[in-house]
Design a protein around this motif. Structure first.
Motif, mmCIF file in Angstrom:
data_model
loop_
_atom_site.group_PDB
_atom_site.id
_atom_site.type_symbol
_atom_site.label_atom_id
_atom_site.label_comp_id
_atom_site.label_asym_id
_atom_site.label_seq_id
_atom_site.Cartn_x
_atom_site.Cartn_y
_atom_site.Cartn_z
ATOM 1 N N PRO A 74 -15.108 -15.232 1.089
ATOM 2 C CA PRO A 74 -15.823 -14.608 -0.031
ATOM 3 C C PRO A 74 -17.251 -15.098 -0.201
ATOM 4 C CG PRO A 74 -14.222 -16.196 -0.833
ATOM 5 C CD PRO A 74 -13.967 -16.047 0.634
ATOM 6 N N CYS A 75 -17.621 -16.214 0.462
ATOM 7 C CA CYS A 75 -18.985 -16.727 0.337
ATOM 8 C C CYS A 75 -19.969 -15.996 1.250
ATOM 9 C CB CYS A 75 -19.017 -18.225 0.649
ATOM 10 S SG CYS A 75 -18.261 -19.249 -0.625
ATOM 11 N N ILE A 97 -9.232 -22.681 -1.908
ATOM 12 C CA ILE A 97 -10.042 -22.885 -0.720
ATOM 13 C C ILE A 97 -9.836 -21.680 0.182
ATOM 14 C CG2 ILE A 97 -10.378 -24.269 1.364
ATOM 15 C CD1 ILE A 97 -9.420 -26.703 -0.185
ATOM 16 N N ASP A 98 -10.923 -21.105 0.671
ATOM 17 C CA ASP A 98 -10.847 -19.935 1.547
ATOM 18 C C ASP A 98 -11.495 -20.247 2.885
ATOM 19 O OD1 ASP A 98 -9.870 -17.420 -0.121
ATOM 20 O OD2 ASP A 98 -11.135 -18.612 -1.448
ATOM 21 N N PHE A 99 -10.760 -20.021 3.965
ATOM 22 C CA PHE A 99 -11.262 -20.219 5.320
ATOM 23 C C PHE A 99 -11.496 -18.865 5.979
ATOM 24 C CE2 PHE A 99 -9.055 -24.110 4.336
ATOM 25 C CZ PHE A 99 -9.826 -25.096 4.915
ATOM 26 N N ASP A 100 -12.622 -18.754 6.653
ATOM 27 C CA ASP A 100 -12.949 -17.520 7.362
ATOM 28 C C ASP A 100 -12.401 -17.611 8.781
ATOM 29 O OD1 ASP A 100 -13.987 -15.318 8.576
ATOM 30 O OD2 ASP A 100 -16.093 -15.794 8.192
ATOM 31 N N TYR A 112 -21.089 -18.634 6.174
ATOM 32 C CA TYR A 112 -20.305 -19.796 5.758
ATOM 33 C C TYR A 112 -18.965 -19.839 6.482
ATOM 34 C CZ TYR A 112 -23.733 -19.988 2.009
ATOM 35 O OH TYR A 112 -24.907 -20.061 1.306
ATOM 36 N N LEU A 113 -18.521 -21.043 6.796
ATOM 37 C CA LEU A 113 -17.225 -21.247 7.427
ATOM 38 C C LEU A 113 -16.085 -21.132 6.428
ATOM 39 C CD1 LEU A 113 -18.106 -24.385 9.571
ATOM 40 C CD2 LEU A 113 -17.682 -22.089 10.447
ATOM 41 N N ALA A 114 -16.317 -21.645 5.239
ATOM 42 C CA ALA A 114 -15.276 -21.697 4.216
ATOM 43 C C ALA A 114 -15.924 -21.915 2.866
ATOM 44 C CB ALA A 114 -14.287 -22.832 4.520
ATOM 45 N N CYS A 115 -15.169 -21.716 1.802
ATOM 46 C CA CYS A 115 -15.646 -22.079 0.464
ATOM 47 C C CYS A 115 -14.536 -22.687 -0.352
ATOM 48 C CB CYS A 115 -16.239 -20.934 -0.302
ATOM 49 S SG CYS A 115 -16.012 -19.308 0.110
ATOM 50 N N GLY A 116 -14.949 -23.551 -1.276
ATOM 51 C CA GLY A 116 -14.002 -24.212 -2.150
ATOM 52 C C GLY A 116 -14.376 -24.001 -3.602
ATOM 53 N N ASP A 117 -13.383 -23.633 -4.394
ATOM 54 C CA ASP A 117 -13.578 -23.378 -5.818
ATOM 55 C C ASP A 117 -12.895 -24.498 -6.597
ATOM 56 O OD1 ASP A 117 -14.345 -22.129 -8.106
ATOM 57 O OD2 ASP A 117 -13.351 -20.225 -7.692
ATOM 58 N N PRO A 118 -13.635 -25.279 -7.391
ATOM 59 C CA PRO A 118 -13.057 -26.444 -8.067
ATOM 60 C C PRO A 118 -11.784 -26.121 -8.834
ATOM 61 C CG PRO A 118 -15.430 -26.441 -8.310
ATOM 62 C CD PRO A 118 -15.073 -25.129 -7.674
ATOM 63 N N GLY A 137 -19.964 -22.922 -0.575
ATOM 64 C CA GLY A 137 -19.617 -22.669 0.811
ATOM 65 C C GLY A 137 -20.169 -23.727 1.745
ATOM 66 N N LEU A 138 -19.541 -23.843 2.900
ATOM 67 C CA LEU A 138 -19.988 -24.748 3.956
ATOM 68 C C LEU A 138 -20.666 -23.905 5.034
ATOM 69 C CD1 LEU A 138 -20.058 -27.587 5.203
ATOM 70 C CD2 LEU A 138 -17.850 -27.072 6.267
#
Length: 253
Positions: free
Chosen positions: A132-133, A147-150, A137-143, A245-246
């Protein structure tokens, strides 16, 4: 396994967290239990309350239990949820402990009282799909959420050493990135840490885990340990509150 490993590393660096912080982690059909308290709570030695008392003493550091493998950092014991349910935890009356860890553990394992006080523990959703980022981005984390991985545009190497050939994702996306490194970063976001500014990167050290761009040799730095422990203060103004996102390596964009 990558999730449990990253949680285990972060929890041992949180010196200001309450005793027993992340001592139990329920992941799908498995429950990860701190190896020190596993024998106390899941043995058949004594009543449920006697075992809970032993586990509590271990959590508080009143009873010393050596690591089973001699490592300074304890790990988790992974058992199937069915095995955990086979114990008498689910049949015990822990209503007096509903707001404490025994009641929360019972609720998580046995799906009791879904709308009650004992259900108020943190839930993490981990998704493998589109990111969703965005594509950069490889992945994103929502506090405290997800956590979403592409894997649509990313190839991940799963494991280390001989098992590093295990791959997940799109093989046409270019060189594989290390799932463990990305998981460690995103778990930091989930726990409330934001990105570390490059100017705060400790000199002469491995790349910090919370820098905003992927580096394979991530390592949690002193700066991030300070961030993690500051996160325990409710008024800490630098707590991450939005999904982050990373970024991909430049060669992979």
């Amino acid at each position: 396994m990558a999730l449990a490993d990253s949680v285990n590393l972060w929890r041992h660096l949180c010196l200001r967290c309450k005793p027993g912080f992340l001592a139990f982690v329920l992941v799908g059909d498995f429950v990860y239990v701190d190896e020190k308290i596993f024998p106390a709570i899941f043995s058949n030695d004594g009543t449920v309350f006697e075992r809970i008392l032993r586990a509590e003493r271990i959590m508080l550091g009143l009873d010393a239990v050596p690591s089973s493998d001699g490592n300074a950092i304890d790990s988790y014991v992974r058992i199937s949820r069915a095995a955990a349910l086979a114990s008498d935890i689910c049949s015990a009356n822990l209503s007096a402990l509903s707001s404490m860890w025994p009641g929360k553990l019972q609720n998580a394992l046995c799906a009791r009282d879904p709308g009650g006080e004992a259900s108020r523990f943190v839930r993490l959703t981990v998704s493998f799909g589109d990111n969703p980022c965005g594509k950069d981005y490889l992945a994103c984390g929502d506090p405290a959420k997800r956590i979403d991985f592409d894997i649509a545009d990313t190839l991940y190497a799963v494991g280390t050493g001989a098992s590093a050939s295990n791959l997940l994702g799109n093989p046409k996306s270019g060189p594989a990135v290390d799932l463990d490194a990305v998981m460690l970063h995103e778990m930091g976001h989930f726990l409330g840490l934001g990105h570390l500014q490059m100017k705060n990167q400790p000199a002469g050290f491995f790349p910090a885990a919370m820098l905003d761009a992927y580096r394979r040799d991530f390592c949690i730095s002193i700066a991030e340990t300070m961030m993690l422990n500051s996160m325990t203060e409710e008024g800490w103004k630098y707590r991450a509150t939005a999904c982050s996102g990373l970024r991909r390596p430049r060669s992979a964009r």
